[in-house]
Design a protein around this motif. Structure first.
Motif, PDB file in Angstrom:
ATOM      1  N   ASP A 200       0.813  -1.219   0.000  1.00 25.04           N
ATOM      2  CA  ASP A 200       0.000   0.000   0.000  1.00 25.04           C
ATOM      3  C   ASP A 200       0.847   1.270   0.000  1.00 25.04           C
ATOM      4  O   ASP A 200       0.312   2.374   0.015  1.00 25.04           O
ATOM      5  CB  ASP A 200      -0.943   0.024   1.201  1.00 25.04           C
ATOM      6  CG  ASP A 200      -2.147  -0.885   1.010  1.00 25.04           C
ATOM      7  OD1 ASP A 200      -2.348  -1.388  -0.108  1.00 25.04           O
ATOM      8  OD2 ASP A 200      -2.886  -1.091   1.987  1.00 25.04           O
TER       9      ASP A 200
ATOM     10  N   LYS B 297     -11.018  -1.652   1.887  1.00 25.27           N
ATOM     11  CA  LYS B 297     -10.620  -0.329   1.387  1.00 25.27           C
ATOM     12  C   LYS B 297      -9.429  -0.446   0.454  1.00 25.27           C
ATOM     13  O   LYS B 297      -9.397   0.147  -0.619  1.00 25.27           O
ATOM     14  CB  LYS B 297     -10.283   0.600   2.547  1.00 25.27           C
ATOM     15  CG  LYS B 297      -9.799   1.971   2.091  1.00 25.27           C
ATOM     16  CD  LYS B 297      -9.014   2.665   3.183  1.00 25.27           C
ATOM     17  CE  LYS B 297      -8.350   3.914   2.703  1.00 25.27           C
ATOM     18  NZ  LYS B 297      -7.125   3.697   1.956  1.00 25.27           N
ATOM     19  N   SER B 298      -8.464  -1.251   0.834  1.00 25.90           N
ATOM     20  CA  SER B 298      -7.266  -1.433   0.017  1.00 25.90           C
ATOM     21  C   SER B 298      -7.611  -2.077  -1.326  1.00 25.90           C
ATOM     22  O   SER B 298      -7.086  -1.682  -2.370  1.00 25.90           O
ATOM     23  CB  SER B 298      -6.253  -2.289   0.774  1.00 25.90           C
ATOM     24  OG  SER B 298      -5.105  -2.473   0.001  1.00 25.90           O
TER      25      SER B 298
ATOM     26  N   THR C   5      -9.560   0.533  -3.491  1.00 26.20           N
ATOM     27  CA  THR C   5      -8.624   1.558  -3.955  1.00 26.20           C
ATOM     28  C   THR C   5      -7.672   0.984  -4.997  1.00 26.20           C
ATOM     29  O   THR C   5      -7.411   1.610  -6.033  1.00 26.20           O
ATOM     30  CB  THR C   5      -7.824   2.130  -2.769  1.00 26.20           C
ATOM     31  OG1 THR C   5      -8.731   2.646  -1.800  1.00 26.20           O
ATOM     32  CG2 THR C   5      -6.875   3.238  -3.221  1.00 26.20           C
TER      33      THR C   5
END
Length: 186
Positions: free
Chosen positions: A126, A177-178, A181
């Motif tokens: 990330d 979320k990762s 995204t």
């Protein structure tokens, strides 16, 4: 946003150590400053060290995994979080004795920080700064572990399951979320 995300990860990662500290607190008659320093040092140290190891290993093999990194990040965080959620509903009681000896604490610190190795992988994928993330994780765990020791000594197992459940849910949400995204959905 990055600091908030790292704080959420740190608190979530510390929940295993917090839960074990609660169990340790159940096993002692009176919590001492030495015991607080022991759980804080062992658990905080390992929770801070393991993400660095995962981060470095990922850096070494980055070219092989960069194209699938959103899926790896989601998979690891969902697995760790799901496992924490499952454990929060488990009726099995962890056997924890009142020993704070070297081998006892080493074993507990390793057991509670294995998932932090995987978090180090996700931090690298990330694009987080490990020099910022690792100390935050270590300090949060080092602070919460003695609190868990005291809570266990005062209140028993009442908060263990809730702590594991909350930590698991946060990790699964961060994994989603990762993934979202990384896939460019948001």
């Amino acid at each position: 946003m990055v600091i908030l995300e790292l704080l959420l990860i740190a608190v979530s990662m510390s929940m295993d150590a917090f839960a074990v500290s609660i169990c340790k607190g159940l096993s002692v008659q009176k919590v001492t400053a030495k015991q607080c320093l022991a759980v804080g040092g062992w658990f905080g140290g390992f929770q801070g060290m393991m993400p660095v190891i995962g981060f470095v290993l990922t850096t070494l093999f980055e070219s092989l995994i960069v194209s699938v990194s959103p899926f790896i990040t989601f998979g690891l965080l969902a697995f760790i979080g799901g496992n924490m959620i499952r454990e929060s509903f488990s009726r099995d009681e962890d056997e924890v004795d009142d020993s704070f000896a070297f081998m006892t604490m080493l074993t507990l610190a390793l057991a509670t920080s294995i998932d932090a190795l995987a978090v180090g992988v996700t931090l690298r994928l990330d694009g987080h700064n490990i020099l910022l993330a690792a100390p935050i994780i270590a300090v949060i765990t080092a602070v919460l572990s003695p609190i868990g020791l005291k809570v266990g000594n005062l209140f028993g197992l009442k908060y263990k399951a809730r702590a594991e459940l909350a930590g698991g849910v946060v990790l699964v949400m961060l994994g989603l979320k990762s993934l979202i995204t990384g896939l460019g959905i948001l």
